[in-house]
Write an enzyme that holds these catalytic residues in place. Sequence first.
Site, PDB file in Angstrom:
ATOM      1  N   GLY A 135      -3.825   3.453   1.819  1.00 25.47           N
ATOM      2  CA  GLY A 135      -4.641   3.574   3.008  1.00 25.47           C
ATOM      3  C   GLY A 135      -5.963   4.250   2.696  1.00 25.47           C
ATOM      4  N   HIS A 178      -4.534  -1.512   8.752  1.00 31.95           N
ATOM      5  CA  HIS A 178      -3.314  -0.723   8.962  1.00 31.95           C
ATOM      6  C   HIS A 178      -3.148  -0.495  10.469  1.00 31.95           C
ATOM      7  CE1 HIS A 178      -0.034   1.890   8.482  1.00 31.95           C
ATOM      8  NE2 HIS A 178      -0.434   2.619   7.460  1.00 31.95           N
ATOM      9  N   GLN A 194      -6.726  -1.555   2.117  1.00 29.61           N
ATOM     10  CA  GLN A 194      -6.109  -1.269   3.407  1.00 29.61           C
ATOM     11  C   GLN A 194      -6.992  -0.283   4.169  1.00 29.61           C
ATOM     12  OE1 GLN A 194      -2.672   1.377   4.237  1.00 29.61           O
ATOM     13  NE2 GLN A 194      -1.597  -0.497   4.807  1.00 29.61           N
ATOM     14  N   PRO A 241       0.827  -1.210   0.000  1.00 28.84           N
ATOM     15  CA  PRO A 241       0.000   0.000   0.000  1.00 28.84           C
ATOM     16  C   PRO A 241       0.861   1.258   0.000  1.00 28.84           C
ATOM     17  CG  PRO A 241      -0.019  -1.043   2.160  1.00 28.84           C
ATOM     18  CD  PRO A 241       0.673  -1.990   1.240  1.00 28.84           C
ATOM     19  N   MET A 242       0.543   2.159  -0.922  1.00 31.12           N
ATOM     20  CA  MET A 242       1.294   3.415  -1.047  1.00 31.12           C
ATOM     21  C   MET A 242       0.312   4.554  -1.268  1.00 31.12           C
ATOM     22  SD  MET A 242       4.533   2.224  -3.396  1.00 31.12           S
ATOM     23  CE  MET A 242       3.549   1.276  -4.578  1.00 31.12           C
ATOM     24  N   THR A 243       0.283   5.500  -0.341  1.00 32.96           N
ATOM     25  CA  THR A 243      -0.662   6.608  -0.429  1.00 32.96           C
ATOM     26  C   THR A 243      -0.345   7.484  -1.630  1.00 32.96           C
ATOM     27  OG1 THR A 243      -0.922   6.572   1.963  1.00 32.96           O
ATOM     28  CG2 THR A 243      -1.676   8.539   0.814  1.00 32.96           C
ATOM     29  N   TYR A 266      -0.046   5.336  13.346  1.00 29.24           N
ATOM     30  CA  TYR A 266      -1.455   5.684  13.182  1.00 29.24           C
ATOM     31  C   TYR A 266      -2.270   5.090  14.340  1.00 29.24           C
ATOM     32  CZ  TYR A 266       0.163   7.376   8.706  1.00 29.24           C
ATOM     33  OH  TYR A 266       0.857   8.058   7.733  1.00 29.24           O
TER      34      TYR A 266
END
Length: 218
Positions: A57, A175, A99, A24-26, A180
């Site tokens: 995310g 996540h 995610q 996962p990569m924002t 977070y």
Amino acid sequence: MPKQLLTTYTLHDLNLRNRVVLAPMTRGRAGKNRLPNAIMAEYYVQRASAGLLITEGTTISAQANGWNESPGIYTDDMESRWRPITDAVHAKGGTIFMQLWHCGRASHSNFHGGEPAVAPSAIAINGDYIHTPTGKEVYETPRALETDELPGIVEDYRRAAERAKQTGFDGVEIHSANGYLLDEFLQSKTNRRTDRYGGSIENRYRLLGEVVAAISTV
């Protein structure tokens, strides 16, 4: 590249074409309304040859927001906009997980109409600044969540997983790292609570355990 990396793999009831996973990569491409769109569909389709894709995310509620223009999964409109993405990935033979994300204290009041971000305890991030809808801002002290608010957050995760399933995702990833919300509960330096969600390792894990259990019912 090891040959085994390109062999098939069975993940529970899913048959993955290989053992390559897109982490996962924002991307921040969902716009101010946090709605999935054609640009995002193109991005995931371009990577659908991986055995498993895990989305950027995706926030479970408005309270969970803390990154400019990241996507959400907490409204009917958001849910329906994800469907073309999952359909397009599946049409290419891909498998895709969502995610699920709550930013916790890694947020700012500018994301929440002036209300503070939330966290296990009222401890600010020791960092330089955060990018907000109105520009760079210093980190603020978050509001400590009340004990009776936590079942609502668990339900937000469960409902987000339910929406993800309804819109065609093959699974979800929770996540719970990188500072977070769920990680904030796990870490003793950010969780100074005196209720049953703080103190011992077992207590600090409690919220994550409840989230896992709730999502498992979907």
